[in-house]
Design a protein around this motif. Structure first.
Motif, PDB file in Angstrom:
ATOM      1  N   ARG A  59       0.840  -1.208   0.000  1.00  0.00           N
ATOM      2  CA  ARG A  59       0.000   0.000   0.000  1.00  0.00           C
ATOM      3  C   ARG A  59       0.869   1.249   0.000  1.00  0.00           C
ATOM      4  NH1 ARG A  59      -3.945  -0.077   4.950  1.00  0.00           N
ATOM      5  NH2 ARG A  59      -4.846   1.750   3.897  1.00  0.00           N
ATOM      6  N   LEU A  60       1.920   1.254   0.814  1.00  0.00           N
ATOM      7  CA  LEU A  60       2.817   2.408   0.864  1.00  0.00           C
ATOM      8  C   LEU A  60       3.455   2.670  -0.493  1.00  0.00           C
ATOM      9  CD1 LEU A  60       4.662   1.884   4.291  1.00  0.00           C
ATOM     10  CD2 LEU A  60       2.710   3.355   3.798  1.00  0.00           C
ATOM     11  N   GLN A  61       3.839   1.601  -1.183  1.00  0.00           N
ATOM     12  CA  GLN A  61       4.426   1.763  -2.511  1.00  0.00           C
ATOM     13  C   GLN A  61       3.395   2.311  -3.500  1.00  0.00           C
ATOM     14  OE1 GLN A  61       6.118  -2.363  -2.759  1.00  0.00           O
ATOM     15  NE2 GLN A  61       7.927  -1.294  -3.470  1.00  0.00           N
ATOM     16  N   ARG A  62       2.158   1.804  -3.429  1.00  0.00           N
ATOM     17  CA  ARG A  62       1.120   2.286  -4.343  1.00  0.00           C
ATOM     18  C   ARG A  62       0.842   3.769  -4.118  1.00  0.00           C
ATOM     19  NH1 ARG A  62      -2.610  -0.992  -2.987  1.00  0.00           N
ATOM     20  NH2 ARG A  62      -4.021   0.352  -1.805  1.00  0.00           N
ATOM     21  N   TRP A  63       0.762   4.176  -2.865  1.00  0.00           N
ATOM     22  CA  TRP A  63       0.526   5.598  -2.571  1.00  0.00           C
ATOM     23  C   TRP A  63       1.693   6.454  -3.060  1.00  0.00           C
ATOM     24  CZ3 TRP A  63      -0.993   4.282   3.145  1.00  0.00           C
ATOM     25  CH2 TRP A  63      -2.270   3.707   3.150  1.00  0.00           C
ATOM     26  N   ALA A  64       2.913   5.949  -2.924  1.00  0.00           N
ATOM     27  CA  ALA A  64       4.084   6.699  -3.386  1.00  0.00           C
ATOM     28  C   ALA A  64       4.039   6.889  -4.901  1.00  0.00           C
ATOM     29  CB  ALA A  64       5.368   5.984  -2.970  1.00  0.00           C
ATOM     30  N   LYS A  65       3.640   5.859  -5.627  1.00  0.00           N
ATOM     31  CA  LYS A  65       3.534   5.974  -7.082  1.00  0.00           C
ATOM     32  C   LYS A  65       2.506   7.030  -7.474  1.00  0.00           C
ATOM     33  CE  LYS A  65       4.778   1.123  -7.833  1.00  0.00           C
ATOM     34  NZ  LYS A  65       4.351  -0.206  -8.329  1.00  0.00           N
ATOM     35  N   LEU A  66       1.399   7.071  -6.755  1.00  0.00           N
ATOM     36  CA  LEU A  66       0.378   8.076  -7.040  1.00  0.00           C
ATOM     37  C   LEU A  66       0.906   9.483  -6.783  1.00  0.00           C
ATOM     38  CD1 LEU A  66      -2.735   6.309  -5.443  1.00  0.00           C
ATOM     39  CD2 LEU A  66      -2.316   6.675  -7.877  1.00  0.00           C
ATOM     40  N   LEU A  82       4.093   0.764 -12.611  1.00  0.00           N
ATOM     41  CA  LEU A  82       2.789   0.117 -12.685  1.00  0.00           C
ATOM     42  C   LEU A  82       2.167  -0.001 -11.298  1.00  0.00           C
ATOM     43  CD1 LEU A  82       3.391  -2.774 -15.246  1.00  0.00           C
ATOM     44  CD2 LEU A  82       2.374  -0.528 -15.662  1.00  0.00           C
ATOM     45  N   ILE A  83       0.854   0.176 -11.244  1.00  0.00           N
ATOM     46  CA  ILE A  83       0.122   0.084  -9.977  1.00  0.00           C
ATOM     47  C   ILE A  83      -0.828  -1.101 -10.029  1.00  0.00           C
ATOM     48  CG2 ILE A  83      -1.668   1.171  -8.568  1.00  0.00           C
ATOM     49  CD1 ILE A  83      -0.399   3.800  -8.980  1.00  0.00           C
ATOM     50  N   GLN A  84      -0.689  -1.983  -9.057  1.00  0.00           N
ATOM     51  CA  GLN A  84      -1.612  -3.101  -8.945  1.00  0.00           C
ATOM     52  C   GLN A  84      -2.658  -2.777  -7.888  1.00  0.00           C
ATOM     53  OE1 GLN A  84       0.103  -7.070  -8.510  1.00  0.00           O
ATOM     54  NE2 GLN A  84      -1.632  -7.690  -7.242  1.00  0.00           N
ATOM     55  N   TRP A  85      -3.921  -2.857  -8.276  1.00  0.00           N
ATOM     56  CA  TRP A  85      -5.030  -2.585  -7.373  1.00  0.00           C
ATOM     57  C   TRP A  85      -5.972  -3.777  -7.450  1.00  0.00           C
ATOM     58  CZ3 TRP A  85      -8.080   2.689  -7.318  1.00  0.00           C
ATOM     59  CH2 TRP A  85      -8.930   2.710  -6.209  1.00  0.00           C
ATOM     60  N   ARG A  91      -6.490  -5.652 -10.812  1.00  0.00           N
ATOM     61  CA  ARG A  91      -6.243  -4.808 -11.965  1.00  0.00           C
ATOM     62  C   ARG A  91      -4.846  -4.188 -11.899  1.00  0.00           C
ATOM     63  NH1 ARG A  91     -11.719  -3.691 -10.405  1.00  0.00           N
ATOM     64  NH2 ARG A  91     -13.193  -4.080 -12.094  1.00  0.00           N
ATOM     65  N   VAL A  92      -4.328  -3.842 -13.083  1.00  0.00           N
ATOM     66  CA  VAL A  92      -3.018  -3.205 -13.179  1.00  0.00           C
ATOM     67  C   VAL A  92      -3.165  -1.925 -13.989  1.00  0.00           C
ATOM     68  CG1 VAL A  92      -0.636  -3.435 -13.960  1.00  0.00           C
ATOM     69  CG2 VAL A  92      -1.825  -5.419 -13.025  1.00  0.00           C
ATOM     70  N   TYR A  93      -2.559  -0.834 -13.498  1.00  0.00           N
ATOM     71  CA  TYR A  93      -2.699   0.475 -14.121  1.00  0.00           C
ATOM     72  C   TYR A  93      -1.329   1.107 -14.373  1.00  0.00           C
ATOM     73  CZ  TYR A  93      -7.490   0.051 -12.394  1.00  0.00           C
ATOM     74  OH  TYR A  93      -8.750  -0.392 -12.120  1.00  0.00           O
ATOM     75  N   LYS A  94      -1.304   1.982 -15.354  1.00  0.00           N
ATOM     76  CA  LYS A  94      -0.140   2.802 -15.627  1.00  0.00           C
ATOM     77  C   LYS A  94      -0.542   4.256 -15.466  1.00  0.00           C
ATOM     78  CE  LYS A  94       3.329   3.846 -19.169  1.00  0.00           C
ATOM     79  NZ  LYS A  94       3.772   3.570 -20.566  1.00  0.00           N
ATOM     80  N   LEU A  95       0.302   5.031 -14.783  1.00  0.00           N
ATOM     81  CA  LEU A  95      -0.013   6.430 -14.529  1.00  0.00           C
ATOM     82  C   LEU A  95       0.769   7.343 -15.467  1.00  0.00           C
ATOM     83  CD1 LEU A  95      -0.034   6.601 -10.620  1.00  0.00           C
ATOM     84  CD2 LEU A  95      -1.987   6.619 -12.155  1.00  0.00           C
ATOM     85  N   LYS A  96       0.073   8.367 -15.956  1.00  0.00           N
ATOM     86  CA  LYS A  96       0.727   9.411 -16.728  1.00  0.00           C
ATOM     87  C   LYS A  96       1.020  10.587 -15.807  1.00  0.00           C
ATOM     88  CE  LYS A  96      -1.974   8.141 -20.838  1.00  0.00           C
ATOM     89  NZ  LYS A  96      -2.953   8.629 -21.857  1.00  0.00           N
ATOM     90  N   GLU A 154      -5.741   1.626 -17.684  1.00  0.00           N
ATOM     91  CA  GLU A 154      -5.618   0.216 -17.328  1.00  0.00           C
ATOM     92  C   GLU A 154      -4.836  -0.505 -18.416  1.00  0.00           C
ATOM     93  OE1 GLU A 154      -8.437  -3.448 -15.676  1.00  0.00           O
ATOM     94  OE2 GLU A 154      -9.319  -1.535 -16.301  1.00  0.00           O
ATOM     95  N   VAL A 155      -3.904  -1.341 -17.997  1.00  0.00           N
ATOM     96  CA  VAL A 155      -3.055  -2.057 -18.934  1.00  0.00           C
ATOM     97  C   VAL A 155      -3.240  -3.560 -18.746  1.00  0.00           C
ATOM     98  CG1 VAL A 155      -1.351  -0.223 -19.018  1.00  0.00           C
ATOM     99  CG2 VAL A 155      -1.068  -2.066 -17.364  1.00  0.00           C
ATOM    100  N   LYS A 156      -2.908  -4.310 -19.760  1.00  0.00           N
ATOM    101  CA  LYS A 156      -2.961  -5.753 -19.689  1.00  0.00           C
ATOM    102  C   LYS A 156      -1.610  -6.245 -19.164  1.00  0.00           C
ATOM    103  CE  LYS A 156      -7.033  -5.952 -21.544  1.00  0.00           C
ATOM    104  NZ  LYS A 156      -8.212  -6.371 -20.765  1.00  0.00           N
ATOM    105  N   ALA A 157      -1.641  -6.824 -17.984  1.00  0.00           N
ATOM    106  CA  ALA A 157      -0.410  -7.320 -17.383  1.00  0.00           C
ATOM    107  C   ALA A 157      -0.745  -8.486 -16.492  1.00  0.00           C
ATOM    108  CB  ALA A 157       0.279  -6.217 -16.567  1.00  0.00           C
ATOM    109  N   LYS A 158       0.231  -9.306 -16.267  1.00  0.00           N
ATOM    110  CA  LYS A 158       0.041 -10.456 -15.385  1.00  0.00           C
ATOM    111  C   LYS A 158       0.000  -9.988 -13.950  1.00  0.00           C
ATOM    112  CE  LYS A 158       1.933 -14.997 -14.217  1.00  0.00           C
ATOM    113  NZ  LYS A 158       3.020 -15.973 -14.469  1.00  0.00           N
TER     114      LYS A 158
END
Length: 398
Positions: free
Chosen positions: A273-280, A373-376, A379-384, A391-395
């Motif tokens: 979660r901390l990593q996801r928030w940092a990416k945002l 890349l953000i995994q939620w 789902r997997v997302y890429k941020l601009k 949303e991107v297609k990723a494993k």
């Protein structure tokens, strides 16, 4: 003096100024915490000032051991007029059984269930809430994550801060008392790092909103298209708060922190979660790449120690140790202020949790920057840049 020496002195001055600024943030957070948190609610008689109705949006997905108890606290609140709007994306989700059970147990509470959601953007939370938002009866909208636990007077506390100039009242993220070192680790983070920035920002009227538990005016949101207008972002909470402040509205923190009470509490999942928030944060505000790591206790202390040695010829090791000790003491004090009662762990656990938090955060931030890349959930997302997500297609890794 050569240009290299001038450059070194320039860096040293910058580090010392930034170091001093962080101590100001510490002090502001303590002042704001003492002044604002855990105030006693003075309720005005309803016949003098009728309380506004509130529509509470509860986006749900999946079940954890504490979910039933957390949801039940919304049925037992001491507030005259509110409705509960439960939002579930998948009609096979087992959480539906819990919601039906609670609705049967409390038939006097105005509660409705919305299943299926509506695709209005890439943000799954907004997609899940859209139908409920459009069907809300009341002018005030509360968005509350599934893991939030309410007190009987929490909603009353939040509405007391909703003045004519305020369009958003949010709770400062914190955690309920739970057992285990992972729970202590989470409480230490939210009661020190998060609270420090949150309280200081609120005092300075800087947007630091997180959408775990927030009360909003619906009309100003509808002026820009409603919640769906922010479906292009993953950090929709930051952007709808920014939209309000850009148009002259105020946002403020209520006196009761948001009590996160998830039944799943693991170090690895919380660090994710901390990593996801940092990416945002990096995508929304690119300068975070420079200033956030520098605001960490250990890295800032090292930089300031070198600067003090160069500028004032002070002993860098002594400076560094005193810096860490003072930071530690102020964090302990702030945590006690936010907790407003006995902590569920002893001082040795605090030392271990605090050290682990401080040592690992720079590493987690570096990982977040290197992997955009953000995994939620599934789902997997890429941020601009600017925070727009796709949303991107990723494993997906489990």
């Amino acid at each position: 003096m050569s240009s290299v020496v001038y450059t070194l002195y320039g860096f040293a001055i910058f580090f010392m100024v930034f170091w001093c600024a962080m101590w100001v943030v510490h002090v502001l957070a303590l002042v704001a915490g003492r002044w604002k948190l855990h105030r006693k609610i003075v309720q005005v008689p309803i016949y003098e000032a009728p309380l506004p109705g509130v529509s509470i949006l509860k986006p749900l997905m999946g079940v954890d051991p504490n979910l039933f108890g957390n949801l039940e606290t919304f049925f037992t609140m001491n507030y005259p007029v509110y409705e509960l709007l439960f939002c579930v994306e998948d009609d096979s989700d087992p959480v539906l059984m819990l919601v039906h059970k609670l609705m049967e147990k409390y038939p006097h509470v105005d509660a409705r269930l919305f299943v299926g959601g509506c695709a209005v953007g890439v943000n799954p939370k907004i997609n899940n809430m859209h139908l409920a938002y459009e069907s809300a009866k009341h002018e005030l909208i509360m968005i509350s994550d599934s893991g939030i636990k309410m007190k009987e007077d929490t909603l009353l506390d939040m509405t007391n801060y909703m003045s004519d100039r305020v369009a958003l009242v949010h709770q400062m993220p914190f955690t309920a008392d739970r057992e285990g070192f992972a729970a202590a680790y989470e409480k230490i983070f939210f009661g020190t790092v998060q609270s420090r920035i949150y309280l200081a920002a609120d005092l300075l009227r800087i947007n630091c909103h997180t959408g775990m538990s927030a009360l909003l005016r619906k009309a100003p949101l509808d002026e820009v298209g409603g919640l769906k207008a922010f479906g292009i972002y993953l950090a929709e909470d930051f952007f709808y708060a920014k939209s309000l402040t850009d148009r002259g509205w105020r946002i403020t923190v209520s006196s009761q922190p948001a009590m996160q009470n998830s039944g799943h509490c693991e170090l690895r999942s919380f660090q994710a979660r901390l990593q996801r928030w940092a990416k945002l944060r990096v995508a929304m505000i690119p300068l975070v790449i420079v200033f956030e790591p520098l605001s960490e206790c250990l890295l800032l202390g090292a930089c300031a120690s070198w600067a003090a040695s160069l500028l004032f010829e002070w002993d860098s090791l002594v400076f560094y140790l005193v810096h860490i000790l003072l930071w530690f003491m102020l964090d302990w004090t702030l945590l006690r202020v936010v907790q407003n009662g006995p902590l569920p762990f002893d001082k040795l656990e605090f030392v271990c949790g605090w050290l682990l938090s401080e040592i690992t955060r720079p590493y987690l931030f570096a990982q977040a920057v290197l992997d955009p890349l953000i995994q939620w959930r599934s789902r997997v997302y890429k941020l601009k840049w600017g925070g727009i997500a796709e949303e991107v297609k990723a494993k997906v890794k489990y």
